[in-house]
Every structure is written in C-alpha cells, then in structure tokens.
Design a protein around this motif. Structure first.
Motif, PDB file in Angstrom:
ATOM      1  N   MET A  52      46.276  17.439  17.934  1.00  0.00           N
ATOM      2  CA  MET A  52      45.160  17.800  18.791  1.00  0.00           C
ATOM      3  C   MET A  52      43.993  18.360  17.975  1.00  0.00           C
ATOM      4  SD  MET A  52      45.926  16.853  21.736  1.00  0.00           S
ATOM      5  CE  MET A  52      44.365  17.419  22.321  1.00  0.00           C
ATOM      6  N   THR A  53      44.328  19.106  16.930  1.00  0.00           N
ATOM      7  CA  THR A  53      43.278  19.674  16.075  1.00  0.00           C
ATOM      8  C   THR A  53      42.487  18.573  15.381  1.00  0.00           C
ATOM      9  OG1 THR A  53      44.648  21.631  15.707  1.00  0.00           O
ATOM     10  CG2 THR A  53      42.831  21.271  14.175  1.00  0.00           C
ATOM     11  N   VAL A  54      43.205  17.555  14.911  1.00  0.00           N
ATOM     12  CA  VAL A  54      42.535  16.440  14.220  1.00  0.00           C
ATOM     13  C   VAL A  54      41.639  15.677  15.190  1.00  0.00           C
ATOM     14  CG1 VAL A  54      42.917  14.242  13.044  1.00  0.00           C
ATOM     15  CG2 VAL A  54      44.344  16.213  12.497  1.00  0.00           C
ATOM     16  N   VAL A  55      42.166  15.376  16.387  1.00  0.00           N
ATOM     17  CA  VAL A  55      41.380  14.644  17.390  1.00  0.00           C
ATOM     18  C   VAL A  55      40.134  15.439  17.773  1.00  0.00           C
ATOM     19  CG1 VAL A  55      41.380  13.782  19.756  1.00  0.00           C
ATOM     20  CG2 VAL A  55      43.367  13.398  18.298  1.00  0.00           C
ATOM     21  N   ALA A  56      40.310  16.740  18.000  1.00  0.00           N
ATOM     22  CA  ALA A  56      39.163  17.582  18.356  1.00  0.00           C
ATOM     23  C   ALA A  56      38.126  17.595  17.237  1.00  0.00           C
ATOM     24  CB  ALA A  56      39.639  19.001  18.661  1.00  0.00           C
TER      25      ALA A  56
END
Length: 202
Positions: free
Chosen positions: A1-5
């Motif tokens: 999720m951190t990468v996508v955000a």
C-alpha cells in the motif's frame, strides 16, 4: 500500500506528465482509498498484537479526567453535520493507572463512534463520576445519560464493537480497555449511541 500510495502521489505532482481534470480526480479518489486501506491494515496489525498479548503498554500514574479531556479535544470533525460533545467531569483530578496514550486512543475511538451513531439529538454528553472504587464514564445524549445513571448493573449488555463505518477501531478500543483492567458496556436497551466504561481508580 505504501508503494502504491507513493506512485499515486508522484503522478499527482505531474512527474509523469500533465494530467487532465478527470485523471486528477480519479487519482485523488485512489489516494483516499489507499489511505483508508492503510489505516485498516494498521488496525488489523494492532488487533492481532492485542489478541496475542504482544502490544506494548506503558502503564503509569495518570489522571483519568485529563485523559478524557485529551480524547475529546482530539476528535476529528464529522463530514456531514455538527455534533457538540460536552464534558461533564468528576471534580478534581481522578488518579488511576494506565497507558495514557492507549487510553486516550480508546476513549477517542468510542466517543467518535457513538457521536457518529447519534440521530436523536445534536449533542453528546461525556460524564465521569466515581462509583465505589470505580471511575465511570457515561456517554450518551441528554436522554440516555439519565437512563445510564439509574441503570441496574444486572441489565448491562455487551457493547457492540462490530459496526459499519468505523473499521476495527472499536474492537481495538475494547481490547485496550480490557488489557488495562477496564470494561465497556452497551447503552441502556442496546442504544447504539451510548456506552458505559468502568475503570479502577486509585
């Protein structure tokens, strides 16, 4: 999720080229969804640690009244309406033992969820009082508070921690309270926008 955000933020800053209004709107909504999912994943992890007894707690001497005040002052605004939260506290400091950060988190989660459930009034009362060796926190509207004060202890029901729109915050809050010797009960006659919290005072 951190990468996508991170990728979404990069796109919103036009680092991959200019965006149309429609593309920007879609990315902004995707960013909000990522934030909600990240918060839910954090709650899942916290709930798992609480269930496993591995969440670190830092108990110490605290003032329950000050903890409640901090929780109410940290409430985020409601997006669709205004509900006033009024504190009616036991006079003076009320000493006790607990993790002030975690207790503030639990108080805030419960008050925020009950405020969201309120439909019969535009005000929520958070009242504290001593009851024997306990510190009681009664939460409800002006009508429910009176019922809470005169409720028969034998009729106290199980607090519903699984309700829509609040993620796992209530499940986490209940376990934080239990881990520190506190208990939370449902409002009278199963009122969704009311609760009683019992803590052991010093």
């Amino acid at each position: 999720m951190t990468v996508v955000a991170g990728y979404i933020r990069m796109l919103l800053k036009d680092r991959a080229g200019p965006l149309s209004d429609q593309q920007r709107k879609l990315l902004e909504e995707a960013e909000k969804s990522c934030a909600r999912l990240s918060a839910l994943l954090a709650e899942v992890s916290e709930l798992s640690n609480l269930e496993g007894g591995t969440l670190p707690l830092n108990p110490g001497a605290i003032d329950f009244n000050a903890t409640l005040q901090q929780a109410v002052s940290g409430l985020p605004p409601l997006p669709d309406r205004e509900v006033t939260v009024t504190l009616d506290l036991e006079p003076g400091p009320v000493p006790g033992t607990g993790d002030p950060v975690r207790l503030t988190q639990a108080f805030m989660a419960v008050i925020a969820a009950l405020r969201r459930e309120l439909v019969s009034d535009d005000g929520l009362i958070v009242r504290s009082r001593r009851s024997g060796g306990d510190y009681e926190v009664l939460i409800g509207d002006r009508h429910t508070i009176a019922a809470l004060e005169h409720e028969d202890p034998a009729s106290r029901g199980v607090f519903d921690e699984w309700r829509g729109g609040v993620g796992l915050s209530l499940a986490v809050a209940r376990r934080i309270l239990n881990a520190q010797g506190a208990a939370i009960f449902a409002g009278p006659e199963g009122q969704k926008a009311a609760a009683r919290i019992l803590l052991r005072s010093a």
